[in-house]
Design an enzyme around this catalytic site. Structure first.
Site, PDB file in Angstrom:
ATOM      1  N   SER A  34       0.841  -1.197   0.000  1.00  0.00           N
ATOM      2  CA  SER A  34       0.000   0.000   0.000  1.00  0.00           C
ATOM      3  C   SER A  34       0.874   1.244   0.000  1.00  0.00           C
ATOM      4  O   SER A  34       1.983   1.243   0.559  1.00  0.00           O
ATOM      5  CB  SER A  34      -0.855  -0.022   1.270  1.00  0.00           C
ATOM      6  N   TYR A  89      -1.754  -0.751  10.991  1.00  0.00           N
ATOM      7  CA  TYR A  89      -2.055  -1.375   9.698  1.00  0.00           C
ATOM      8  C   TYR A  89      -0.887  -1.183   8.738  1.00  0.00           C
ATOM      9  O   TYR A  89      -0.389  -2.135   8.120  1.00  0.00           O
ATOM     10  CB  TYR A  89      -3.337  -0.777   9.097  1.00  0.00           C
ATOM     11  N   LYS A 119       2.062  -3.838   6.761  1.00  0.00           N
ATOM     12  CA  LYS A 119       2.462  -3.876   5.344  1.00  0.00           C
ATOM     13  C   LYS A 119       3.984  -3.743   5.219  1.00  0.00           C
ATOM     14  O   LYS A 119       4.628  -4.467   4.461  1.00  0.00           O
ATOM     15  CB  LYS A 119       1.778  -2.754   4.554  1.00  0.00           C
TER      16      LYS A 119
HETATM   17  P1  NAD Z   1     -11.059  -6.605   1.567  1.00  0.00           P
HETATM   18  O1  NAD Z   1     -11.220  -6.537   3.041  1.00  0.00           O
HETATM   19  O2  NAD Z   1     -12.243  -6.331   0.722  1.00  0.00           O
HETATM   20  O3  NAD Z   1     -10.448  -8.029   1.152  1.00  0.00           O
HETATM   21  C1  NAD Z   1      -9.570  -8.737   1.977  1.00  0.00           C
HETATM   22  C2  NAD Z   1     -10.094 -10.154   2.082  1.00  0.00           C
HETATM   23  O4  NAD Z   1      -9.223 -10.924   2.911  1.00  0.00           O
HETATM   24  C3  NAD Z   1     -11.500 -10.255   2.695  1.00  0.00           C
HETATM   25  O5  NAD Z   1     -12.325 -11.009   1.842  1.00  0.00           O
HETATM   26  C4  NAD Z   1     -11.266 -10.972   4.028  1.00  0.00           C
HETATM   27  O6  NAD Z   1     -12.367 -11.764   4.395  1.00  0.00           O
HETATM   28  C5  NAD Z   1     -10.017 -11.778   3.725  1.00  0.00           C
HETATM   29  N1  NAD Z   1      -9.198 -12.139   4.889  1.00  0.00           N
HETATM   30  C6  NAD Z   1      -8.737 -11.332   5.874  1.00  0.00           C
HETATM   31  N2  NAD Z   1      -8.018 -12.036   6.760  1.00  0.00           N
HETATM   32  C7  NAD Z   1      -8.012 -13.333   6.329  1.00  0.00           C
HETATM   33  C8  NAD Z   1      -7.454 -14.540   6.836  1.00  0.00           C
HETATM   34  N3  NAD Z   1      -6.761 -14.569   7.981  1.00  0.00           N
HETATM   35  N4  NAD Z   1      -7.648 -15.689   6.132  1.00  0.00           N
HETATM   36  C9  NAD Z   1      -8.370 -15.682   4.996  1.00  0.00           C
HETATM   37  N5  NAD Z   1      -8.934 -14.571   4.475  1.00  0.00           N
HETATM   38  C10 NAD Z   1      -8.757 -13.409   5.144  1.00  0.00           C
HETATM   39  O7  NAD Z   1      -9.867  -5.601   1.191  1.00  0.00           O
HETATM   40  P2  NAD Z   1      -9.431  -5.054  -0.253  1.00  0.00           P
HETATM   41  O8  NAD Z   1      -9.776  -3.627  -0.307  1.00  0.00           O
HETATM   42  O9  NAD Z   1      -9.850  -5.969  -1.321  1.00  0.00           O
HETATM   43  O10 NAD Z   1      -7.845  -5.133  -0.073  1.00  0.00           O
HETATM   44  C11 NAD Z   1      -7.090  -6.246  -0.481  1.00  0.00           C
HETATM   45  C12 NAD Z   1      -5.664  -6.062  -0.038  1.00  0.00           C
HETATM   46  O11 NAD Z   1      -5.140  -4.855  -0.563  1.00  0.00           O
HETATM   47  C13 NAD Z   1      -5.498  -5.953   1.486  1.00  0.00           C
HETATM   48  O12 NAD Z   1      -4.325  -6.639   1.858  1.00  0.00           O
HETATM   49  C14 NAD Z   1      -5.346  -4.471   1.718  1.00  0.00           C
HETATM   50  O13 NAD Z   1      -4.591  -4.201   2.873  1.00  0.00           O
HETATM   51  C15 NAD Z   1      -4.606  -4.042   0.466  1.00  0.00           C
HETATM   52  N6  NAD Z   1      -4.835  -2.642   0.112  1.00  0.00           N
HETATM   53  C16 NAD Z   1      -6.113  -2.159   0.024  1.00  0.00           C
HETATM   54  C17 NAD Z   1      -6.324  -0.817  -0.282  1.00  0.00           C
HETATM   55  C18 NAD Z   1      -7.709  -0.262  -0.330  1.00  0.00           C
HETATM   56  O14 NAD Z   1      -7.868   0.954  -0.171  1.00  0.00           O
HETATM   57  N7  NAD Z   1      -8.742  -1.055  -0.553  1.00  0.00           N
HETATM   58  C19 NAD Z   1      -5.227   0.011  -0.529  1.00  0.00           C
HETATM   59  C20 NAD Z   1      -3.942  -0.519  -0.459  1.00  0.00           C
HETATM   60  C21 NAD Z   1      -3.755  -1.850  -0.132  1.00  0.00           C
HETATM   61  C1  WQD Z   2      -9.271  10.082   1.091  1.00  0.00           C
HETATM   62  C2  WQD Z   2      -9.439  11.583   1.305  1.00  0.00           C
HETATM   63  C3  WQD Z   2      -9.703  12.167   3.619  1.00  0.00           C
HETATM   64  C4  WQD Z   2     -13.546  10.150   4.214  1.00  0.00           C
HETATM   65  C5  WQD Z   2      -6.792   4.967   3.179  1.00  0.00           C
HETATM   66  C6  WQD Z   2      -5.739   4.264   3.972  1.00  0.00           C
HETATM   67  C7  WQD Z   2      -4.642   3.779   3.080  1.00  0.00           C
HETATM   68  C8  WQD Z   2      -5.187   2.937   1.922  1.00  0.00           C
HETATM   69  C9  WQD Z   2      -6.319   3.627   1.225  1.00  0.00           C
HETATM   70  C10 WQD Z   2      -5.047   0.626   2.446  1.00  0.00           C
HETATM   71  C11 WQD Z   2      -8.653  12.104   2.511  1.00  0.00           C
HETATM   72  C12 WQD Z   2     -10.968  12.494   2.845  1.00  0.00           C
HETATM   73  C13 WQD Z   2     -12.389  10.649   3.655  1.00  0.00           C
HETATM   74  C14 WQD Z   2     -14.569  11.052   4.622  1.00  0.00           C
HETATM   75  C15 WQD Z   2     -13.183  12.874   3.853  1.00  0.00           C
HETATM   76  N1  WQD Z   2      -5.703   1.689   2.350  1.00  0.00           N
HETATM   77  N2  WQD Z   2     -12.212  11.986   3.477  1.00  0.00           N
HETATM   78  N3  WQD Z   2     -14.350  12.389   4.416  1.00  0.00           N
HETATM   79  O1  WQD Z   2      -6.921   8.032   3.959  1.00  0.00           O
HETATM   80  O2  WQD Z   2      -6.062   8.327   1.594  1.00  0.00           O
HETATM   81  O3  WQD Z   2      -6.194   6.086   2.543  1.00  0.00           O
HETATM   82  O4  WQD Z   2      -7.290   4.072   2.174  1.00  0.00           O
HETATM   83  O5  WQD Z   2      -3.871   0.436   2.318  1.00  0.00           O
HETATM   84  O6  WQD Z   2      -3.781   3.040   3.876  1.00  0.00           O
HETATM   85  O7  WQD Z   2      -5.208   5.182   4.933  1.00  0.00           O
HETATM   86  O8  WQD Z   2      -8.279   7.234   1.950  1.00  0.00           O
HETATM   87  O9  WQD Z   2     -10.630   7.333   1.293  1.00  0.00           O
HETATM   88  O10 WQD Z   2     -10.067   7.409   3.746  1.00  0.00           O
HETATM   89  O11 WQD Z   2      -9.539   9.391   2.307  1.00  0.00           O
HETATM   90  O12 WQD Z   2     -13.042  14.097   3.720  1.00  0.00           O
HETATM   91  O13 WQD Z   2     -15.616  10.658   5.156  1.00  0.00           O
HETATM   92  O14 WQD Z   2     -10.820  11.837   1.621  1.00  0.00           O
HETATM   93  O15 WQD Z   2      -9.456  13.156   4.586  1.00  0.00           O
HETATM   94  O16 WQD Z   2      -8.219  13.388   2.196  1.00  0.00           O
HETATM   95  P1  WQD Z   2      -6.823   7.537   2.583  1.00  0.00           P
HETATM   96  P2  WQD Z   2      -9.705   7.764   2.350  1.00  0.00           P
END
Ligand code: NAD
Ligand code: WQD
Length: 336
Positions: free
Chosen positions: A124, A148, A152
């Protein structure tokens, strides 16, 4: 080629399953459904008209997880499974360290034992913390600022050590920026539990009438209009980036790291406008204080992924809003 998709029922995982099946990869999914529903995978089957095996297993459950490797001949793994809510990770850090680290340690132990040498890991942009350089290159200083993010960063380091010790092992660390949007069909999309933390699910639930008002966290940042700027990327572009990463691993590169972002920053107010245009619905919002831990701006330098993976994001903010709205209005209660 048979790919094990961990966390395949989740938001990014389900979209990646669709793209893998469309490209004729064979897939197996493992998920414990702690943050997802089986229905997302039913929909993946519906969209692609293809079947695949699903293991309802917690990857922290050593014995049951190992059975998957005993039963299946796996060629590569895309590892999405993990807990991802930043705020929750501050309140219950041990759950985040236990779940995210133990699941990954089990995974790589079994990959080594059963000779599976290719791994794509969901990292991430959060590993950059408050970035010193924008757009952010992969070489930027790493500095996670919450539990979190630290999971990562720790996993990235574990995988680096593992690759030094295991020369046949290939890993792609993919650092995602802010994934939004949904599959064109409107059948799969993001379905957060409870009140959404992230901006787009919040806006779309206001638009559909489930939530009353968006709170915009601060308008006094040093950005174009004072609100936070992020690099939003369409989840389908992101999914396609994983396929390029798998192709890269087949060239035996060892450990490689790529930003997956568009390289463009969008402010909260710009996003509200774009969503109003896409949906035709006025978004009710108010400006409130900054959210603790937020940064002003964060967007990717995506040139490395373009030159080495031949991947770049194709969809723009309007596409992302149209597809998010299509999913939300057709599924106001998500998969329920
Ligand atoms: P999500 O929560 O929708 O998907 C993650 C899945 O993993 C879920 O289906 C959950 O049930 C499963 N899971 C969690 N722990 C588990 C375990 N111990 N065993 C088996 N399954 C398990 O999240 P997402 O948004 O699809 O994100 C996928 C990956 O990408 C995550 O690792 C997240 O940290 C990373 N990521 C997400 C974002 C984002 O904003 N969505 C951004 C950067 C990185
Ligand atoms: C985006 C912008 C908020 C909600 C998060 C995690 C990051 C990654 C992606 C996993 C910011 C603003 C938000 C609201 C708002 N996940 N905001 N009102 O914080 O960039 O990233 O998700 O790895 O680790 O930190 O994403 O969508 O929460 O916020 O004004 O109700 O929207 O302040 O500027 P963020 P976000």
């Amino acid at each position: 080629m048979k790919i094990l998709v961990t966390g395949g029922a989740g938001y990014i995982g389900s979209h990646t399953c669709v793209e893998l099946l469309n490209k004729d990869y064979e897939i197996i999914v493992v998920d414990n459904f702690s943050n997802s529903k089986m229905e997302s995978l039913n929909r993946v089957k519906e969209i692609t008209n293809k079947d695949f095996k699903i293991y309802n297993v917690d990857m922290c459950d050593y014995e049951n997880f190992e059975k998957i490797f005993i039963n299946e001949k796996i060629d590569g793994v895309i590892h999405f499974a993990g807990l991802k809510a930043v705020g929750e990770s501050v309140s219950i850090p041990l759950k985040y360290y236990q779940n995210n680290l133990i699941s990954t340690l089990n995974l790589i132990e079994f990959m080594k034992k059963y000779n599976v040498n290719n791994l794509v890991f969901s990292s991430s942009a959060t590993v950059y913390g408050d970035p010193e350089i924008i757009p952010i290159p992969e070489t930027a200083k790493l500095n996670a600022t919450n539990p979190y993010g630290r999971t990562k960063l720790m996993i990235e380091e574990i995988l680096r050590d593992f690759c030094v010790a295991n020369k046949d092992f290939n890993v792609a660390l993919l650092r995602y920026f802010n994934p939004i949007g949904a599959h064109k069909s409107g059948k799969i999309g993001e379905d957060p539990n409870g009140i959404p933390n992230n901006l787009l699910p919040y806006i779309s639930q206001v638009a559909v009438g489930k939530l009353k008002k968006l709170r915009v966290f601060g308008n006094d940042y040093d950005t174009v209009d004072g609100t936070g700027v992020r690099d939003y990327i369409h989840v389908v572009d992101l999914a396609l980036g994983h396929i390029k990463a798998i192709e890269k691993l087949l060239t035996n590169p060892g450990l490689v790291t790529y930003n997956l972002g568009t390289g463009n920053g969008t402010s909260v107010l710009e996003m509200i406008k774009a969503f109003e245009k896409a949906s035709g619905v006025k978004i009710n919002y108010e400006i409130v204080d900054r959210r603790p831990g937020d940064i002003a701006s964060c967007y990717a330098d995506p040139t490395k992924a373009k030159s080495e993976l031949n991947w770049e994001a194709k969809y723009n903010i309007d596409d992302m809003c149209i597809d998010t709205w299509n999913w939300q209005k057709n599924n106001p209660n998500g998969y329920n």
